[in-house]
Design a protein around this motif. Structure first.
Motif, PDB file in Angstrom:
ATOM      1  N   ARG A   1       0.865  -1.179   0.000  1.00 57.84           N
ATOM      2  CA  ARG A   1       0.000   0.000   0.000  1.00 57.84           C
ATOM      3  C   ARG A   1       0.899   1.225   0.000  1.00 57.84           C
ATOM      4  O   ARG A   1       2.080   1.140   0.347  1.00 57.84           O
ATOM      5  CB  ARG A   1      -0.950   0.016   1.188  1.00 57.84           C
ATOM      6  N   ILE A   2       0.335   2.329  -0.407  1.00 59.44           N
ATOM      7  CA  ILE A   2       1.088   3.572  -0.403  1.00 59.44           C
ATOM      8  C   ILE A   2       0.361   4.607   0.444  1.00 59.44           C
ATOM      9  O   ILE A   2      -0.862   4.550   0.600  1.00 59.44           O
ATOM     10  CB  ILE A   2       1.315   4.139  -1.822  1.00 59.44           C
ATOM     11  N   VAL A   3       1.135   5.512   0.974  1.00 52.21           N
ATOM     12  CA  VAL A   3       0.595   6.670   1.665  1.00 52.21           C
ATOM     13  C   VAL A   3       1.188   7.885   0.974  1.00 52.21           C
ATOM     14  O   VAL A   3       2.406   7.998   0.837  1.00 52.21           O
ATOM     15  CB  VAL A   3       0.961   6.664   3.164  1.00 52.21           C
ATOM     16  N   VAL A   4       0.318   8.753   0.503  1.00 47.62           N
ATOM     17  CA  VAL A   4       0.744   9.948  -0.211  1.00 47.62           C
ATOM     18  C   VAL A   4       0.616  11.153   0.712  1.00 47.62           C
ATOM     19  O   VAL A   4      -0.461  11.425   1.240  1.00 47.62           O
ATOM     20  CB  VAL A   4      -0.095  10.167  -1.485  1.00 47.62           C
ATOM     21  N   ASN A   5       1.717  11.859   0.915  1.00 47.38           N
ATOM     22  CA  ASN A   5       1.703  13.081   1.707  1.00 47.38           C
ATOM     23  C   ASN A   5       1.185  14.194   0.803  1.00 47.38           C
ATOM     24  O   ASN A   5       1.893  14.675  -0.079  1.00 47.38           O
ATOM     25  CB  ASN A   5       3.101  13.403   2.224  1.00 47.38           C
TER      26      ASN A   5
ATOM     27  N   THR B   1       5.160   7.136   0.454  1.00 45.86           N
ATOM     28  CA  THR B   1       5.768   6.133   1.310  1.00 45.86           C
ATOM     29  C   THR B   1       5.117   4.805   0.970  1.00 45.86           C
ATOM     30  O   THR B   1       3.889   4.718   0.881  1.00 45.86           O
ATOM     31  CB  THR B   1       5.545   6.447   2.797  1.00 45.86           C
ATOM     32  N   VAL B   2       5.925   3.777   0.764  1.00 48.11           N
ATOM     33  CA  VAL B   2       5.426   2.459   0.371  1.00 48.11           C
ATOM     34  C   VAL B   2       5.570   1.491   1.541  1.00 48.11           C
ATOM     35  O   VAL B   2       6.604   1.463   2.211  1.00 48.11           O
ATOM     36  CB  VAL B   2       6.203   1.919  -0.843  1.00 48.11           C
ATOM     37  N   TYR B   3       4.536   0.708   1.762  1.00 49.90           N
ATOM     38  CA  TYR B   3       4.547  -0.322   2.794  1.00 49.90           C
ATOM     39  C   TYR B   3       4.273  -1.667   2.143  1.00 49.90           C
ATOM     40  O   TYR B   3       3.360  -1.790   1.333  1.00 49.90           O
ATOM     41  CB  TYR B   3       3.467  -0.050   3.849  1.00 49.90           C
ATOM     42  N   ARG B   4       5.077  -2.677   2.492  1.00 54.08           N
ATOM     43  CA  ARG B   4       4.880  -4.045   2.001  1.00 54.08           C
ATOM     44  C   ARG B   4       4.424  -4.917   3.154  1.00 54.08           C
ATOM     45  O   ARG B   4       4.977  -4.843   4.241  1.00 54.08           O
ATOM     46  CB  ARG B   4       6.169  -4.617   1.441  1.00 54.08           C
ATOM     47  N   GLU B   5       3.442  -5.748   2.872  1.00 56.72           N
ATOM     48  CA  GLU B   5       2.935  -6.682   3.870  1.00 56.72           C
ATOM     49  C   GLU B   5       3.123  -8.085   3.337  1.00 56.72           C
ATOM     50  O   GLU B   5       2.478  -8.471   2.369  1.00 56.72           O
ATOM     51  CB  GLU B   5       1.454  -6.391   4.134  1.00 56.72           C
ATOM     52  N   ALA B   6       3.997  -8.858   3.961  1.00 55.71           N
ATOM     53  CA  ALA B   6       4.237 -10.220   3.531  1.00 55.71           C
ATOM     54  C   ALA B   6       3.025 -11.078   3.836  1.00 55.71           C
ATOM     55  O   ALA B   6       2.352 -10.890   4.856  1.00 55.71           O
ATOM     56  CB  ALA B   6       5.471 -10.783   4.217  1.00 55.71           C
TER      57      ALA B   6
ATOM     58  N   GLU C   1      -7.279  -2.570  -5.670  1.00 55.28           N
ATOM     59  CA  GLU C   1      -6.389  -3.555  -5.059  1.00 55.28           C
ATOM     60  C   GLU C   1      -5.341  -3.981  -6.079  1.00 55.28           C
ATOM     61  O   GLU C   1      -5.533  -3.835  -7.278  1.00 55.28           O
ATOM     62  CB  GLU C   1      -7.192  -4.778  -4.623  1.00 55.28           C
ATOM     63  N   GLY C   2      -4.239  -4.512  -5.615  1.00 50.39           N
ATOM     64  CA  GLY C   2      -3.224  -5.031  -6.522  1.00 50.39           C
ATOM     65  C   GLY C   2      -1.843  -4.455  -6.323  1.00 50.39           C
ATOM     66  O   GLY C   2      -0.895  -4.879  -6.971  1.00 50.39           O
ATOM     67  N   CYS C   3      -1.707  -3.501  -5.411  1.00 54.30           N
ATOM     68  CA  CYS C   3      -0.385  -2.935  -5.133  1.00 54.30           C
ATOM     69  C   CYS C   3       0.503  -4.025  -4.542  1.00 54.30           C
ATOM     70  O   CYS C   3       0.095  -4.739  -3.629  1.00 54.30           O
ATOM     71  CB  CYS C   3      -0.497  -1.770  -4.161  1.00 54.30           C
ATOM     72  N   THR C   4       1.712  -4.165  -5.077  1.00 57.74           N
ATOM     73  CA  THR C   4       2.659  -5.162  -4.585  1.00 57.74           C
ATOM     74  C   THR C   4       3.732  -4.548  -3.697  1.00 57.74           C
ATOM     75  O   THR C   4       4.581  -5.260  -3.183  1.00 57.74           O
ATOM     76  CB  THR C   4       3.343  -5.891  -5.750  1.00 57.74           C
ATOM     77  N   GLY C   5       3.722  -3.236  -3.543  1.00 57.48           N
ATOM     78  CA  GLY C   5       4.724  -2.570  -2.723  1.00 57.48           C
ATOM     79  C   GLY C   5       6.088  -2.527  -3.375  1.00 57.48           C
ATOM     80  O   GLY C   5       7.101  -2.516  -2.695  1.00 57.48           O
ATOM     81  N   CYS C   6       6.118  -2.509  -4.698  1.00 60.91           N
ATOM     82  CA  CYS C   6       7.401  -2.550  -5.420  1.00 60.91           C
ATOM     83  C   CYS C   6       8.249  -1.305  -5.179  1.00 60.91           C
ATOM     84  O   CYS C   6       9.466  -1.348  -5.276  1.00 60.91           O
ATOM     85  CB  CYS C   6       7.167  -2.758  -6.913  1.00 60.91           C
ATOM     86  N   GLY C   7       7.620  -0.168  -4.899  1.00 61.46           N
ATOM     87  CA  GLY C   7       8.348   1.052  -4.579  1.00 61.46           C
ATOM     88  C   GLY C   7       8.715   1.930  -5.759  1.00 61.46           C
ATOM     89  O   GLY C   7       9.340   2.978  -5.584  1.00 61.46           O
TER      90      GLY C   7
END
Length: 81
Positions: free
Chosen positions: A6-10, A67-72, A49-55
């Protein structure tokens, strides 16, 4: 199971340049057509949906607004134990 992200956009920094939208390999980022920031820009947001947190979005953002967050996946964590 695939990795989820997921991403968080400031929104204080996002200027709606769409570089993240064009760079997203999953095509899950778009500019929010409804919200407008205090500076008058439409901020980037996840639209499905579908974000892989690739960055990649964070790397191409010239304002460092993402800011990118990855959840295993829990299944992977259990299998590794």
């Amino acid at each position: 199971m695939p990795v989820k992200g997921r991403i968080v956009v400031n929104e204080a920094y996002c200027k709606g340049c769409e570089l993240c939208v064009d760079a997203c390999p999953q095509q899950v980022i778009a500019l929010d057509p409804v919200r407008i920031t205090a500076k008058g820009y439409h901020p980037a947001t996840l639209v499905q949906e579908g974000c892989t947190g690739c960055g990649i979005c964070a790397i191409v953002c010239p304002e460092a607004a993402i800011t990118v967050y990855r959840e295993a996946a829990k299944a992977r964590q259990t299998a590794a134990a």
